[in-house]
Each structure stands twice: as C-alpha cells, then as structure tokens.
Design an enzyme around this catalytic site. Structure first.
Site, PDB file in Angstrom:
ATOM      1  N   ARG A  47      -9.623   0.591   8.790  1.00 18.11           N
ATOM      2  CA  ARG A  47      -9.111  -0.722   9.180  1.00 18.11           C
ATOM      3  C   ARG A  47     -10.199  -1.611   9.762  1.00 18.11           C
ATOM      4  O   ARG A  47      -9.940  -2.757  10.095  1.00 18.11           O
ATOM      5  CB  ARG A  47      -8.062  -0.572  10.289  1.00 18.11           C
ATOM      6  N   ARG A  91      11.731  -5.236   4.931  1.00 19.35           N
ATOM      7  CA  ARG A  91      11.471  -3.817   4.632  1.00 19.35           C
ATOM      8  C   ARG A  91      12.475  -2.895   5.341  1.00 19.35           C
ATOM      9  O   ARG A  91      12.776  -3.065   6.522  1.00 19.35           O
ATOM     10  CB  ARG A  91      10.062  -3.432   5.070  1.00 19.35           C
ATOM     11  N   LYS A  95       0.836  -1.209   0.000  1.00 20.96           N
ATOM     12  CA  LYS A  95       0.000   0.000   0.000  1.00 20.96           C
ATOM     13  C   LYS A  95       0.874   1.264   0.000  1.00 20.96           C
ATOM     14  O   LYS A  95       0.656   2.173  -0.792  1.00 20.96           O
ATOM     15  CB  LYS A  95      -0.933   0.010   1.225  1.00 20.96           C
TER      16      LYS A  95
HETATM   17  P1  AP5 Z   1       0.679   0.692   8.852  1.00 16.62           P
HETATM   18  O1  AP5 Z   1       1.853   1.581   8.813  1.00 16.62           O
HETATM   19  O2  AP5 Z   1      -0.533   1.062   8.080  1.00 16.62           O
HETATM   20  O3  AP5 Z   1       1.164  -0.777   8.502  1.00 16.62           O
HETATM   21  P2  AP5 Z   1       0.467  -1.999   7.742  1.00 16.62           P
HETATM   22  O4  AP5 Z   1      -0.952  -1.907   7.349  1.00 16.62           O
HETATM   23  O5  AP5 Z   1       0.818  -3.141   8.613  1.00 16.62           O
HETATM   24  O6  AP5 Z   1       1.043  -1.946   6.372  1.00 16.62           O
HETATM   25  P3  AP5 Z   1       2.520  -1.875   6.053  1.00 16.62           P
HETATM   26  O7  AP5 Z   1       2.996  -0.462   6.092  1.00 16.62           O
HETATM   27  O8  AP5 Z   1       3.261  -2.859   6.906  1.00 16.62           O
HETATM   28  O9  AP5 Z   1       2.529  -2.475   4.581  1.00 16.62           O
HETATM   29  P4  AP5 Z   1       2.245  -1.840   3.167  1.00 16.62           P
HETATM   30  O10 AP5 Z   1       1.071  -2.531   2.549  1.00 16.62           O
HETATM   31  O11 AP5 Z   1       2.207  -0.346   3.204  1.00 16.62           O
HETATM   32  O12 AP5 Z   1       3.545  -2.361   2.413  1.00 16.62           O
HETATM   33  P5  AP5 Z   1       4.828  -1.566   1.891  1.00 16.62           P
HETATM   34  O13 AP5 Z   1       4.472  -0.774   0.672  1.00 16.62           O
HETATM   35  O14 AP5 Z   1       5.531  -0.867   2.999  1.00 16.62           O
HETATM   36  O15 AP5 Z   1       0.201   0.494  10.363  1.00 16.62           O
HETATM   37  C1  AP5 Z   1       1.117   0.257  11.402  1.00 16.62           C
HETATM   38  C2  AP5 Z   1       0.377   0.227  12.725  1.00 16.62           C
HETATM   39  O16 AP5 Z   1      -0.253   1.503  12.968  1.00 16.62           O
HETATM   40  C3  AP5 Z   1      -0.780  -0.786  12.799  1.00 16.62           C
HETATM   41  O17 AP5 Z   1      -0.326  -2.076  13.175  1.00 16.62           O
HETATM   42  C4  AP5 Z   1      -1.682  -0.139  13.864  1.00 16.62           C
HETATM   43  O18 AP5 Z   1      -1.176  -0.350  15.149  1.00 16.62           O
HETATM   44  C5  AP5 Z   1      -1.557   1.348  13.545  1.00 16.62           C
HETATM   45  N1  AP5 Z   1      -2.567   1.823  12.585  1.00 16.62           N
HETATM   46  C6  AP5 Z   1      -2.348   2.326  11.334  1.00 16.62           C
HETATM   47  N2  AP5 Z   1      -3.500   2.686  10.755  1.00 16.62           N
HETATM   48  C7  AP5 Z   1      -4.483   2.402  11.650  1.00 16.62           C
HETATM   49  C8  AP5 Z   1      -5.901   2.539  11.632  1.00 16.62           C
HETATM   50  N3  AP5 Z   1      -6.548   3.027  10.542  1.00 16.62           N
HETATM   51  N4  AP5 Z   1      -6.589   2.142  12.722  1.00 16.62           N
HETATM   52  C9  AP5 Z   1      -5.958   1.643  13.820  1.00 16.62           C
HETATM   53  N5  AP5 Z   1      -4.632   1.493  13.897  1.00 16.62           N
HETATM   54  C10 AP5 Z   1      -3.894   1.865  12.831  1.00 16.62           C
HETATM   55  O19 AP5 Z   1       5.708  -2.823   1.404  1.00 16.62           O
HETATM   56  C11 AP5 Z   1       6.259  -3.723   2.347  1.00 16.62           C
HETATM   57  C12 AP5 Z   1       7.650  -4.164   1.863  1.00 16.62           C
HETATM   58  O20 AP5 Z   1       7.496  -4.913   0.651  1.00 16.62           O
HETATM   59  C13 AP5 Z   1       8.594  -2.999   1.520  1.00 16.62           C
HETATM   60  O21 AP5 Z   1       9.902  -3.359   1.880  1.00 16.62           O
HETATM   61  C14 AP5 Z   1       8.493  -2.865  -0.005  1.00 16.62           C
HETATM   62  O22 AP5 Z   1       9.700  -2.382  -0.567  1.00 16.62           O
HETATM   63  C15 AP5 Z   1       8.227  -4.317  -0.413  1.00 16.62           C
HETATM   64  N6  AP5 Z   1       7.399  -4.419  -1.616  1.00 16.62           N
HETATM   65  C16 AP5 Z   1       6.305  -3.678  -1.947  1.00 16.62           C
HETATM   66  N7  AP5 Z   1       5.804  -4.069  -3.121  1.00 16.62           N
HETATM   67  C17 AP5 Z   1       6.592  -5.110  -3.549  1.00 16.62           C
HETATM   68  C18 AP5 Z   1       6.583  -5.961  -4.700  1.00 16.62           C
HETATM   69  N8  AP5 Z   1       5.667  -5.811  -5.663  1.00 16.62           N
HETATM   70  N9  AP5 Z   1       7.532  -6.923  -4.788  1.00 16.62           N
HETATM   71  C19 AP5 Z   1       8.475  -7.076  -3.827  1.00 16.62           C
HETATM   72  N10 AP5 Z   1       8.549  -6.285  -2.710  1.00 16.62           N
HETATM   73  C20 AP5 Z   1       7.600  -5.321  -2.579  1.00 16.62           C
END
Ligand code: AP5
Length: 214
Positions: free
Chosen positions: A88, A127, A13
């Site tokens: 969420r 990551r 995302k």
């Molecule tokens: P948040 O920061 O939103 O984390 P998340 O949903 O767990 O999502 P991520 O940021 O981990 O993943 P992403 O989908 O963005 O992936 P990314 O692009 O980084 O939330 C963190 C915390 O905050 C929650 O646990 C909660 O406590 C709180 N929170 C946040 N919002 C909330 C809400 N609305 N309500 C309540 N609590 C909330 O990619 C991941 C990795 O994969 C990177 O290294 C990237 O380089 C790699 N990657 C991406 N795409 C590819 C691909 N196509 N191929 C290979 N690698 C890839």
C-alpha cells in the site's frame, strides 16, 4: 504466477482475486481480510489495527509486514499467489521485493485495476458480503438472483464497518497520497500492467486473464 492487484478501494481487487483464485488455483492473500480476521478474533494485533481501519488510515507497516511474511511462508504459496491490497506504500513494496528476493521468487506482475473515482463511492456504499459464502456482492450492481440466493441459503448480507461515506472518503485520500505512487514504482521496474476495470465483472475478468497471460 506471482502477481499483485493494485487499485483504489472499490476497484474490484477482492472480487477479481476471488475469481482468479477459482480459475488458476492460486491463493488470494488479502491484507484487509487478514486484518479483519485479527480484529474479529480480538487478538492483540487486531486491537492495534482496529482504530486505523475504522478511520480508513493504513495500519502500521510493522504489523502488516509481520502478517504478510507469515502468510507468504505458508506452503500453498509455493506455486504462486495473488496479493490483494498489499503493498500500500513504497516502504511495503520495497519490503516485498526483499522478501521475494531472499527466496529467489520475484514478482511477475503488478496489475492495476483502473476505475474512475466517481463510481467508487457507489460500489463501496453498496458492497455487501454474504455471511454464508463470503461472496462479495453489491446492492446496486449484483443480479437480484445472487442477492436472493445468499438469503435463501440462510446467509446475511453484511456491510463492512469502514464502508460509510466519511471513512470511504478518507480511504480514497489515503490511496491517492500513499498507494498511487506505486503505479510509477512498478512501471519503472517494468512490472506494471493496466486494465480497464469498469463495466461488468465478467468483462473485467476477461481483461484480467488476458493481462495475467500477457
Ligand atoms: P482492504 O480490505 O484492502 O480495502 P480496500 O483497499 O479499501 O479495498 P476494498 O476491499 O474496499 O475494495 P476492492 O478493490 O477489493 O473492491 P471489491 O472487489 O470488494 O483494506 C481495508 C483496510 O485495512 C484499509 O483501509 C487499511 O486500514 C487496512 N489495510 C489493508 N491492507 C493494508 C496494508 N497493506 N497496509 C496498511 N493497511 C492495510 O468491490 C467493491 C464493491 O464493488 C463490491 O460490492 C463488488 O461487488 C462491486 N464490484 C466489483 N467489481 C464490480 C464491477 N465490475 N461492476 C460493478 N460492481 C463491482
């Protein structure tokens, strides 16, 4: 264009929202980033949010809805926005519908980044964020040149505290139980678009642009 990106932790995302922001000039609104900012600033809100974030639980709706209302009221959202990591759960989705309904600017689409659960752990443990540019990178998947570029420019490759195996496992569980029902929620409202988010980042982005323009 008012869209939200839906998907499990690690689905991409943040990566795709950053690229879409650059392509379309729309602000990325990430509740995760906003909450991490509050934690880093040591504000009262940040102190309240930290324990839930460290455990991989959701921060309370009250806190999250407060920051999202404030952020959506800023001027740069007038032509649209990309929500990343919000809503969420169903209560947050209903609150969003109310907020956007009040200003007569309903959501255009909820785009689900669909990724097999098996590969999420590797994406998340690998990551890193470049301290200099904020770019999302990955020690397993990013080209070595991109990782080197961050270091060469004086940056560090930072790892998020919640990107450890135990917390990731809980975040995935929380996604399944609380966030996944939103897929049905948006399907019922005819807002859901699903893209295959596996494969190269650029290929996923192409599919995302097609879904956005659909
Ligand atoms: P948040 O920061 O939103 O984390 P998340 O949903 O767990 O999502 P991520 O940021 O981990 O993943 P992403 O989908 O963005 O992936 P990314 O692009 O980084 O939330 C963190 C915390 O905050 C929650 O646990 C909660 O406590 C709180 N929170 C946040 N919002 C909330 C809400 N609305 N309500 C309540 N609590 C909330 O990619 C991941 C990795 O994969 C990177 O290294 C990237 O380089 C790699 N990657 C991406 N795409 C590819 C691909 N196509 N191929 C290979 N690698 C890839």
């Amino acid at each position: 264009m008012r869209i939200l990106l839906l998907g499990a932790p690690g689905a991409g995302k943040g990566t795709q929202a950053q690229k879409l922001m650059a392509d379309r000039g729309l602000p990325q609104i990430s509740t995760g980033d906003l909450l991490r900012g509050a934690v880093a600033a040591g504000s009262a809100l940040g102190r309240k949010a930290k324990a839930a974030m460290d455990a991989g639980e959701l921060v309370s709706d009250e806190i999250v809805l407060g920051i999202i209302r404030e952020r959506l009221a800023e001027g740069d959202t007038a032509n649209g926005f990309i929500l990343d990591g919000f809503p969420r759960n169903v209560a947050q989705a209903e609150a969003l519908e109310d907020v956007l309904g009040e200003v007569g600017q309903p959501l255009d689409a909820a785009i689900l980044l669909d990724v097999d659960f098996d590969i999420l752990m590797k994406r998340l443990t690998g990551r890193r964020t470049c301290s200099k540019t904020g770019k999302l990178l990955n020690i397993h998947f990013s080209p070595q040149a991109e990782l080197d570029e961050c270091i060469a420019n004086g940056g560090e490759l930072l790892q998020r505290p919640d990107d450890n195996e135990q917390t990731i496992a809980n975040r995935l569980e929380v996604y399944r139980s609380q966030t996944e029902p939103l897929i049905e929620y948006y399907r019922e409202r005819d807002k859901l678009r699903v893209i295959d988010a596996e494969g190269e980042v650029a290929a996923v982005h192409k599919r995302l642009l097609e879904a956005v323009d659909d």
